[in-house]
Design an enzyme around this catalytic site. Structure first.
Site, PDB file in Angstrom:
ATOM      1  N   ARG A  35       0.810  -1.195   0.000  1.00  0.00           N
ATOM      2  CA  ARG A  35       0.000   0.000   0.000  1.00  0.00           C
ATOM      3  C   ARG A  35       0.855   1.262   0.000  1.00  0.00           C
ATOM      4  O   ARG A  35       0.379   2.353  -0.264  1.00  0.00           O
ATOM      5  CB  ARG A  35      -0.889  -0.006   1.272  1.00  0.00           C
ATOM      6  CG  ARG A  35      -2.029  -1.008   1.183  1.00  0.00           C
ATOM      7  CD  ARG A  35      -2.743  -1.152   2.504  1.00  0.00           C
ATOM      8  NE  ARG A  35      -2.258  -2.359   3.180  1.00  0.00           N
ATOM      9  CZ  ARG A  35      -2.703  -2.740   4.371  1.00  0.00           C
ATOM     10  NH1 ARG A  35      -3.557  -1.997   5.046  1.00  0.00           N
ATOM     11  NH2 ARG A  35      -2.281  -3.850   4.926  1.00  0.00           N
ATOM     12  N   ASP A  92       7.498   2.476  -2.758  1.00  0.00           N
ATOM     13  CA  ASP A  92       7.740   3.518  -1.757  1.00  0.00           C
ATOM     14  C   ASP A  92       9.205   3.527  -1.313  1.00  0.00           C
ATOM     15  O   ASP A  92       9.889   4.539  -1.417  1.00  0.00           O
ATOM     16  CB  ASP A  92       6.781   3.385  -0.560  1.00  0.00           C
ATOM     17  CG  ASP A  92       6.803   1.997   0.086  1.00  0.00           C
ATOM     18  OD1 ASP A  92       7.472   1.084  -0.441  1.00  0.00           O
ATOM     19  OD2 ASP A  92       6.140   1.821   1.122  1.00  0.00           O
ATOM     20  N   ASP A  95      14.417  -1.318   0.418  1.00  0.00           N
ATOM     21  CA  ASP A  95      15.155  -1.537   1.660  1.00  0.00           C
ATOM     22  C   ASP A  95      16.138  -2.693   1.417  1.00  0.00           C
ATOM     23  O   ASP A  95      17.198  -2.483   0.833  1.00  0.00           O
ATOM     24  CB  ASP A  95      14.118  -1.843   2.743  1.00  0.00           C
ATOM     25  CG  ASP A  95      14.688  -1.910   4.136  1.00  0.00           C
ATOM     26  OD1 ASP A  95      15.570  -1.116   4.476  1.00  0.00           O
ATOM     27  OD2 ASP A  95      14.254  -2.783   4.920  1.00  0.00           O
ATOM     28  N   PHE A 144      14.025   3.990  10.262  1.00  0.00           N
ATOM     29  CA  PHE A 144      12.670   3.563   9.934  1.00  0.00           C
ATOM     30  C   PHE A 144      11.815   4.809   9.763  1.00  0.00           C
ATOM     31  O   PHE A 144      11.706   5.624  10.665  1.00  0.00           O
ATOM     32  CB  PHE A 144      12.099   2.648  11.018  1.00  0.00           C
ATOM     33  CG  PHE A 144      10.924   1.857  10.505  1.00  0.00           C
ATOM     34  CD1 PHE A 144      11.127   0.671   9.803  1.00  0.00           C
ATOM     35  CD2 PHE A 144       9.625   2.322  10.675  1.00  0.00           C
ATOM     36  CE1 PHE A 144      10.043  -0.043   9.297  1.00  0.00           C
ATOM     37  CE2 PHE A 144       8.541   1.612  10.166  1.00  0.00           C
ATOM     38  CZ  PHE A 144       8.756   0.431   9.480  1.00  0.00           C
ATOM     39  N   VAL A 145      11.212   4.952   8.574  1.00  0.00           N
ATOM     40  CA  VAL A 145      10.496   6.192   8.264  1.00  0.00           C
ATOM     41  C   VAL A 145       9.003   5.961   8.042  1.00  0.00           C
ATOM     42  O   VAL A 145       8.572   4.845   7.743  1.00  0.00           O
ATOM     43  CB  VAL A 145      11.101   6.885   7.017  1.00  0.00           C
ATOM     44  CG1 VAL A 145      12.528   7.326   7.292  1.00  0.00           C
ATOM     45  CG2 VAL A 145      11.027   5.979   5.796  1.00  0.00           C
ATOM     46  N   ASP A 151       3.959   3.555   6.272  1.00  0.00           N
ATOM     47  CA  ASP A 151       3.406   3.339   7.606  1.00  0.00           C
ATOM     48  C   ASP A 151       4.379   2.715   8.594  1.00  0.00           C
ATOM     49  O   ASP A 151       5.383   2.115   8.219  1.00  0.00           O
ATOM     50  CB  ASP A 151       2.207   2.389   7.517  1.00  0.00           C
ATOM     51  CG  ASP A 151       2.670   0.945   7.274  1.00  0.00           C
ATOM     52  OD1 ASP A 151       3.356   0.716   6.260  1.00  0.00           O
ATOM     53  OD2 ASP A 151       2.382   0.063   8.110  1.00  0.00           O
TER      54      ASP A 151
END
Ligand code: IMP
Ligand code: MG
Length: 169
Positions: A35, A92, A95, A144-145, A151
Protein backbone atom coordinates in the site's frame (compact mmCIF):
# COMPACT_ATOMS: atom_id res chain seq x y z
CA UNK A 1 13.35 14.17 7.56
CA UNK A 2 11.92 15.31 4.17
CA UNK A 3 9.39 18.13 3.91
CA UNK A 4 6.23 18.06 1.78
CA UNK A 5 7.75 20.84 -0.30
CA UNK A 6 10.97 18.91 -1.01
CA UNK A 7 8.97 15.81 -1.93
CA UNK A 8 6.81 17.77 -4.36
CA UNK A 9 9.85 19.30 -6.06
CA UNK A 10 11.57 15.92 -6.34
CA UNK A 11 8.43 14.19 -7.69
CA UNK A 12 8.15 16.86 -10.36
CA UNK A 13 11.79 16.35 -11.38
CA UNK A 14 11.39 12.55 -11.48
CA UNK A 15 8.26 12.88 -13.60
CA UNK A 16 10.12 15.08 -16.07
CA UNK A 17 12.91 12.49 -16.45
CA UNK A 18 10.45 9.61 -16.76
CA UNK A 19 8.34 11.49 -19.31
CA UNK A 20 11.42 12.11 -21.43
CA UNK A 21 12.54 8.50 -21.16
CA UNK A 22 9.15 7.10 -22.20
CA UNK A 23 8.33 9.94 -24.62
CA UNK A 24 7.65 7.53 -27.50
CA UNK A 25 5.52 5.10 -25.52
CA UNK A 26 2.05 4.20 -26.68
CA UNK A 27 0.57 4.00 -23.18
CA UNK A 28 2.71 3.49 -20.10
CA UNK A 29 1.46 1.03 -17.48
CA UNK A 30 2.29 2.53 -14.10
CA UNK A 31 2.20 -0.21 -11.46
CA UNK A 32 1.94 0.93 -7.86
CA UNK A 33 3.04 -1.48 -5.15
CA UNK A 34 0.40 -1.38 -2.44
CA UNK A 35 0.00 0.00 0.00
CA UNK A 36 2.99 2.27 0.59
CA UNK A 37 3.14 3.80 -2.90
CA UNK A 38 -0.44 5.07 -3.08
CA UNK A 39 0.30 8.74 -2.41
CA UNK A 40 3.54 8.77 -4.39
CA UNK A 41 1.91 7.22 -7.47
CA UNK A 42 -1.02 9.65 -7.23
CA UNK A 43 1.33 12.63 -7.30
CA UNK A 44 3.71 11.11 -9.85
CA UNK A 45 1.12 10.22 -12.52
CA UNK A 46 -0.35 13.72 -12.36
CA UNK A 47 3.08 15.14 -13.25
CA UNK A 48 3.73 12.68 -16.10
CA UNK A 49 3.37 14.14 -19.54
CA UNK A 50 2.39 10.78 -21.07
CA UNK A 51 -0.64 8.60 -21.70
CA UNK A 52 -0.78 6.27 -18.71
CA UNK A 53 -2.72 3.35 -17.39
CA UNK A 54 -2.60 2.73 -13.63
CA UNK A 55 -2.57 -0.72 -12.08
CA UNK A 56 -1.70 -2.06 -8.64
CA UNK A 57 0.04 -5.06 -7.20
CA UNK A 58 0.32 -6.01 -3.56
CA UNK A 59 3.23 -7.99 -2.21
CA UNK A 60 3.60 -8.92 1.44
CA UNK A 61 6.66 -7.67 3.24
CA UNK A 62 6.73 -6.49 6.82
CA UNK A 63 3.47 -7.37 8.53
CA UNK A 64 3.43 -5.12 11.55
CA UNK A 65 7.07 -5.43 12.51
CA UNK A 66 10.04 -3.42 11.34
CA UNK A 67 12.03 -6.41 10.12
CA UNK A 68 11.78 -7.43 6.48
CA UNK A 69 10.63 -10.97 5.80
CA UNK A 70 12.76 -12.35 3.02
CA UNK A 71 9.90 -14.40 1.70
CA UNK A 72 7.73 -12.34 -0.63
CA UNK A 73 4.16 -13.31 -1.48
CA UNK A 74 1.84 -11.76 -4.04
CA UNK A 75 -1.41 -10.83 -2.27
CA UNK A 76 -3.01 -8.98 -5.19
CA UNK A 77 -1.94 -9.33 -8.80
CA UNK A 78 -2.32 -6.86 -11.69
CA UNK A 79 -5.69 -6.56 -13.38
CA UNK A 80 -4.23 -5.87 -16.82
CA UNK A 81 -1.91 -7.64 -19.25
CA UNK A 82 1.59 -6.21 -19.66
CA UNK A 83 2.91 -8.30 -22.55
CA UNK A 84 4.58 -5.99 -25.07
CA UNK A 85 3.80 -2.95 -22.91
CA UNK A 86 6.09 -0.39 -21.29
CA UNK A 87 5.85 -0.79 -17.53
CA UNK A 88 6.98 1.45 -14.67
CA UNK A 89 6.90 -0.15 -11.22
CA UNK A 90 6.47 2.43 -8.46
CA UNK A 91 7.71 1.52 -4.98
CA UNK A 92 7.74 3.52 -1.76
CA UNK A 93 11.06 2.29 -0.34
CA UNK A 94 13.71 -0.10 -1.53
CA UNK A 95 15.15 -1.54 1.66
CA UNK A 96 16.69 -5.05 1.47
CA UNK A 97 15.44 -5.15 -2.13
CA UNK A 98 13.71 -8.53 -1.80
CA UNK A 99 10.25 -7.16 -2.61
CA UNK A 100 11.30 -5.27 -5.73
CA UNK A 101 13.54 -8.08 -6.93
CA UNK A 102 10.69 -10.61 -6.58
CA UNK A 103 8.17 -8.34 -8.32
CA UNK A 104 10.55 -7.60 -11.21
CA UNK A 105 11.25 -11.30 -11.70
CA UNK A 106 7.53 -12.04 -11.77
CA UNK A 107 6.63 -9.21 -14.17
CA UNK A 108 9.64 -10.03 -16.32
CA UNK A 109 8.16 -13.46 -17.09
CA UNK A 110 5.20 -11.70 -18.75
CA UNK A 111 7.33 -10.24 -21.57
CA UNK A 112 6.83 -6.50 -21.09
CA UNK A 113 8.55 -4.25 -23.66
CA UNK A 114 10.43 -2.08 -21.15
CA UNK A 115 10.28 -2.79 -17.41
CA UNK A 116 11.60 0.10 -15.30
CA UNK A 117 11.33 1.09 -11.65
CA UNK A 118 10.95 4.25 -9.65
CA UNK A 119 11.29 4.35 -5.86
CA UNK A 120 10.61 7.37 -3.71
CA UNK A 121 13.16 6.30 -1.10
CA UNK A 122 16.21 4.08 -1.18
CA UNK A 123 18.17 2.71 1.78
CA UNK A 124 21.28 1.46 -0.05
CA UNK A 125 23.05 0.41 3.17
CA UNK A 126 20.34 -2.20 3.84
CA UNK A 127 20.49 -3.94 0.45
CA UNK A 128 20.65 -7.76 0.40
CA UNK A 129 19.97 -8.20 -3.33
CA UNK A 130 21.53 -6.60 -6.40
CA UNK A 131 18.37 -4.71 -7.39
CA UNK A 132 18.55 -0.94 -8.04
CA UNK A 133 15.68 1.34 -9.01
CA UNK A 134 16.09 3.25 -12.29
CA UNK A 135 14.82 6.45 -10.66
CA UNK A 136 15.14 7.24 -6.95
CA UNK A 137 13.62 10.20 -5.16
CA UNK A 138 15.90 10.28 -2.13
CA UNK A 139 18.62 8.01 -0.77
CA UNK A 140 18.25 7.90 3.01
CA UNK A 141 20.22 6.43 5.93
CA UNK A 142 19.14 3.27 7.77
CA UNK A 143 16.24 4.82 9.70
CA UNK A 144 12.67 3.56 9.93
CA UNK A 145 10.50 6.19 8.26
CA UNK A 146 6.79 7.00 7.96
CA UNK A 147 4.53 9.40 6.08
CA UNK A 148 3.54 10.20 2.49
CA UNK A 149 1.94 6.75 2.22
CA UNK A 150 4.50 4.88 4.32
CA UNK A 151 3.41 3.34 7.61
CA UNK A 152 4.55 1.98 10.90
CA UNK A 153 2.02 -0.72 11.93
CA UNK A 154 -0.52 0.93 9.57
CA UNK A 155 -0.16 4.35 11.15
CA UNK A 156 1.12 7.71 9.89
CA UNK A 157 0.54 7.05 6.18
CA UNK A 158 -1.37 10.35 6.04
CA UNK A 159 1.54 12.60 7.05
CA UNK A 160 2.37 15.01 4.22
CA UNK A 161 6.10 14.67 4.89
CA UNK A 162 8.57 11.85 5.64
CA UNK A 163 9.59 11.49 9.27
CA UNK A 164 11.91 9.09 11.09
CA UNK A 165 10.38 7.02 13.88
CA UNK A 166 12.01 7.40 17.25
CA UNK A 167 11.74 4.09 19.11
CA UNK A 168 11.56 4.42 22.89
CA UNK A 169 12.84 1.52 25.01
P1 IMP B 1 12.41 -4.75 1.07
O1 IMP B 1 11.81 -5.97 0.46
O2 IMP B 1 13.26 -5.07 2.27
O3 IMP B 1 13.15 -3.89 0.07
O4 IMP B 1 11.24 -3.94 1.69
C1 IMP B 1 10.50 -3.08 1.00
C2 IMP B 1 9.25 -2.72 1.76
O5 IMP B 1 9.42 -2.71 3.17
C3 IMP B 1 8.84 -1.32 1.38
O6 IMP B 1 8.00 -1.33 0.26
C4 IMP B 1 8.12 -0.87 2.61
O7 IMP B 1 6.77 -1.23 2.52
C5 IMP B 1 8.77 -1.61 3.74
N1 IMP B 1 9.73 -0.74 4.41
C6 IMP B 1 11.07 -0.71 4.27
N2 IMP B 1 11.63 0.24 5.02
C7 IMP B 1 10.61 0.87 5.65
C8 IMP B 1 10.53 1.98 6.56
O8 IMP B 1 11.54 2.62 6.94
N3 IMP B 1 9.29 2.33 6.98
C9 IMP B 1 8.16 1.68 6.59
N4 IMP B 1 8.18 0.65 5.73
C10 IMP B 1 9.40 0.24 5.27
MG1 MG C 1 5.91 -1.57 0.32
Amino acid sequence: MISAKSIAARVEALAREISTYFADTDKLVVVGLLRGSFIFIADLVRELDLPVEVDFLEASSYGNATESSREVRILKDLRGEIEGRDVLVVEDIVDTGHTLSHVLKLLGTRSPARLRTCALLDKPSRRETDVTADWVGFAIPDKFVVGYGIDYAQRNRNLDHIGAVRFVE
